[in-house]
Design a protein around this motif. Structure first.
Motif, PDB file in Angstrom:
ATOM      1  N   LEU A   1       0.829  -1.196   0.000  1.00  0.00           N
ATOM      2  CA  LEU A   1       0.000   0.000   0.000  1.00  0.00           C
ATOM      3  C   LEU A   1       0.865   1.247   0.000  1.00  0.00           C
ATOM      4  O   LEU A   1       2.012   1.231   0.454  1.00  0.00           O
TER       5      LEU A   1
ATOM      6  N   PHE B   1      -0.763   5.206   4.060  1.00  0.00           N
ATOM      7  CA  PHE B   1      -1.630   4.346   4.852  1.00  0.00           C
ATOM      8  C   PHE B   1      -0.881   3.664   6.001  1.00  0.00           C
ATOM      9  O   PHE B   1      -1.496   3.003   6.821  1.00  0.00           O
ATOM     10  N   HIS B   2       0.431   3.796   6.029  1.00  0.00           N
ATOM     11  CA  HIS B   2       1.219   3.187   7.090  1.00  0.00           C
ATOM     12  C   HIS B   2       1.315   4.143   8.274  1.00  0.00           C
ATOM     13  O   HIS B   2       1.250   5.360   8.118  1.00  0.00           O
TER      14      HIS B   2
ATOM     15  N   GLY C   1      -0.625   7.468   8.461  1.00  0.00           N
ATOM     16  CA  GLY C   1      -1.880   6.735   8.424  1.00  0.00           C
ATOM     17  C   GLY C   1      -1.903   5.627   9.455  1.00  0.00           C
ATOM     18  O   GLY C   1      -1.258   5.725  10.504  1.00  0.00           O
ATOM     19  N   GLY C   2      -2.616   4.550   9.145  1.00  0.00           N
ATOM     20  CA  GLY C   2      -2.661   3.420  10.058  1.00  0.00           C
ATOM     21  C   GLY C   2      -3.726   2.429   9.674  1.00  0.00           C
ATOM     22  O   GLY C   2      -4.559   2.691   8.798  1.00  0.00           O
ATOM     23  N   GLY C   3      -3.706   1.272  10.330  1.00  0.00           N
ATOM     24  CA  GLY C   3      -4.664   0.227  10.010  1.00  0.00           C
ATOM     25  C   GLY C   3      -5.236  -0.434  11.235  1.00  0.00           C
ATOM     26  O   GLY C   3      -4.666  -0.354  12.332  1.00  0.00           O
TER      27      GLY C   3
ATOM     28  N   SER D   1      -9.411   6.001   2.584  1.00  0.00           N
ATOM     29  CA  SER D   1      -9.464   4.717   3.278  1.00  0.00           C
ATOM     30  C   SER D   1      -9.560   3.588   2.268  1.00  0.00           C
ATOM     31  O   SER D   1      -9.978   3.786   1.118  1.00  0.00           O
TER      32      SER D   1
ATOM     33  N   SER E   1     -10.263  -0.912   2.288  1.00  0.00           N
ATOM     34  CA  SER E   1     -10.510  -2.125   3.070  1.00  0.00           C
ATOM     35  C   SER E   1     -10.462  -3.366   2.197  1.00  0.00           C
ATOM     36  O   SER E   1     -10.771  -3.321   1.004  1.00  0.00           O
TER      37      SER E   1
ATOM     38  N   CYS F   1      -9.490  -5.956   6.958  1.00  0.00           N
ATOM     39  CA  CYS F   1      -8.408  -4.992   7.146  1.00  0.00           C
ATOM     40  C   CYS F   1      -8.870  -3.622   6.652  1.00  0.00           C
ATOM     41  O   CYS F   1      -9.326  -3.494   5.507  1.00  0.00           O
TER      42      CYS F   1
ATOM     43  N   TRP G   1      -7.520   0.368   6.286  1.00  0.00           N
ATOM     44  CA  TRP G   1      -6.453   1.351   6.384  1.00  0.00           C
ATOM     45  C   TRP G   1      -7.041   2.747   6.185  1.00  0.00           C
ATOM     46  O   TRP G   1      -7.939   2.926   5.346  1.00  0.00           O
TER      47      TRP G   1
ATOM     48  N   TRP H   1     -11.006   3.193  17.090  1.00  0.00           N
ATOM     49  CA  TRP H   1     -10.937   2.901  15.649  1.00  0.00           C
ATOM     50  C   TRP H   1     -12.091   1.995  15.219  1.00  0.00           C
ATOM     51  O   TRP H   1     -12.121   1.508  14.101  1.00  0.00           O
TER      52      TRP H   1
END
Length: 361
Positions: free
Chosen positions: A12, A16-17, A22-24, A169, A171, A186, A188, A224
């Motif tokens: 990705l 998104f990291h 970012g994050g997941g 986002s 998924s 998942c 993100w 989240w």
């Protein structure tokens, strides 16, 4: 000398990291991910418009998008009249096009409405279609890759996620095609703050005395998701990745897609059948179409064909309806599916088709 094929690194976009801002998070289903991202988009917009502005917010999706998005929009308070179902066609492989989205957005802006959220799907449920080039400034762009996102582990299918670097986002569901048990989705996000602002709670009984400074650096996943507590979903996904590795998972995907590719080829080669929409992944959509039959008779014929195949107990297929066509769907995705099973399914289809045509059904 033995040469090992080296796969290029894929993944990705960095945004998104966590290291990219970012994050997941792991949810139970796309439904949960949709509600959370819609709530984040809603609150981001209402922070500027005021809460009464919710009546102006508009959500966009194609006529192939999963109904989950309509349900999610309703849950977060978007008026049903403000959910736009945009029509697709065979010309685009039933994927959403930028022209259609732009026209709808411009019409709503002219009415004084506010475009809020756009869903682009990679691998729609019914046909496996792909929405391309649908990013527009001002809307929250969510990419629903619940089914086909798994294939992006292979470099040759990574291109289907082109444009993901512009999304808010994304998924995908490992429990669909990634050898992971239910439930596992998942999600993100490019800017986690937008989601935690909409979903966070901070009652006194959840605080730890003397650790406030550490908590500020901690990812608290209760903010989240919808629920406060959460299951340990990560372990089953971790086990799959450890057991198969990237090479094993790529082989798994490629094997299924190659089987579907073979099936699509033999269907197209038989003049009695037609492939209704070009295959993108491991889903083939087709129907029996004898040239001498009228459209209504063709629909009845395919309903009977599907019923006969499933009643045999030798294979199981599902259906879809697109442009008033009753379509049979063969999805290759079982962990133990082999080429012999796909060949047997084709022989079964021909056998049942011969019986139906011979009896004039």
């Amino acid at each position: 000398m033995r040469v090992t094929r080296k796969e290029p690194e894929v993944g990705l976009p960095e945004r998104f990291h966590f290291k990219g801002g970012g994050g997941g998070v792991l949810h139970g289903s796309t439904c949960e991910a949709v509600v959370c991202t819609l709530a984040a988009a809603r609150d981001r917009a209402l922070s500027k418009l005021g809460h009464e502005g919710i009546l102006k917010l508009v959500v966009y999706a194609s006529d192939q998008t999963h109904a989950t998005f309509q349900k999610g929009a309703s849950i977060v308070g978007i008026p049903p009249a403000n959910f736009r179902i945009l029509r697709t066609s065979a010309n685009s492989g039933y994927g959403l096009t930028a022209t259609i989205v732009q026209r709808a957005i411009e019409e709503d802006v002219a009415r004084g409405l506010v475009p809020l959220y756009l869903c682009a799907t990679v691998g729609t449920t019914g046909l496996g279609a792909i929405d391309r080039n649908t990013c527009f400034t001002g809307t929250w762009l969510h990419i629903d890759a619940a089914y086909a996102g798994s294939a992006a582990i292979c470099p040759e299918f990574q291109g289907h996620l082109d444009g993901a670097e512009l999304a808010d986002s994304l998924s995908m569901n490992p429990h669909k095609w990634f050898l992971t048990n239910m439930d596992c989705c998942c999600l993100w996000v490019a800017n986690p703050t937008t989601m935690t602002d909409a979903l966070s709670t901070d009652p006194e009984y959840l605080k730890n005395v003397g650790t406030a400074s550490k908590m500020a650096e901690t990812v608290d996943y209760k903010d989240w998701q919808i629920a406060l507590s959460r299951r340990f979903r990560a372990i089953k996904l971790w086990v799959v990745l450890r057991r198969y590795g990237a090479a094993g998972m790529r082989a798994h995907m490629r094997r299924h897609i190659q089987m579907a590719e073979w099936f699509e080829h033999v269907v197209a080669a038989d003049e009695r059948f037609e492939v209704v929409v070009p295959r993108n992944f491991s889903l083939v959509c087709f129907r029996l179409r004898p040239r001498f039959m009228a459209d209504k008779a063709v629909e009845a014929l395919n309903r009977d064909l599907l019923a006969a195949v499933n009643a045999s107990g030798r294979a199981f297929m599902t259906h879809f309806v697109v442009d008033d066509k009753f379509v049979i769907r063969l999805a290759v995705g079982g962990s133990m599916t082999e080429m012999r099973h796909v060949r047997a399914a084709w022989e079964l289809l021909k056998e049942k088709a011969n019986d139906l045509i011979a009896t004039g059904c």
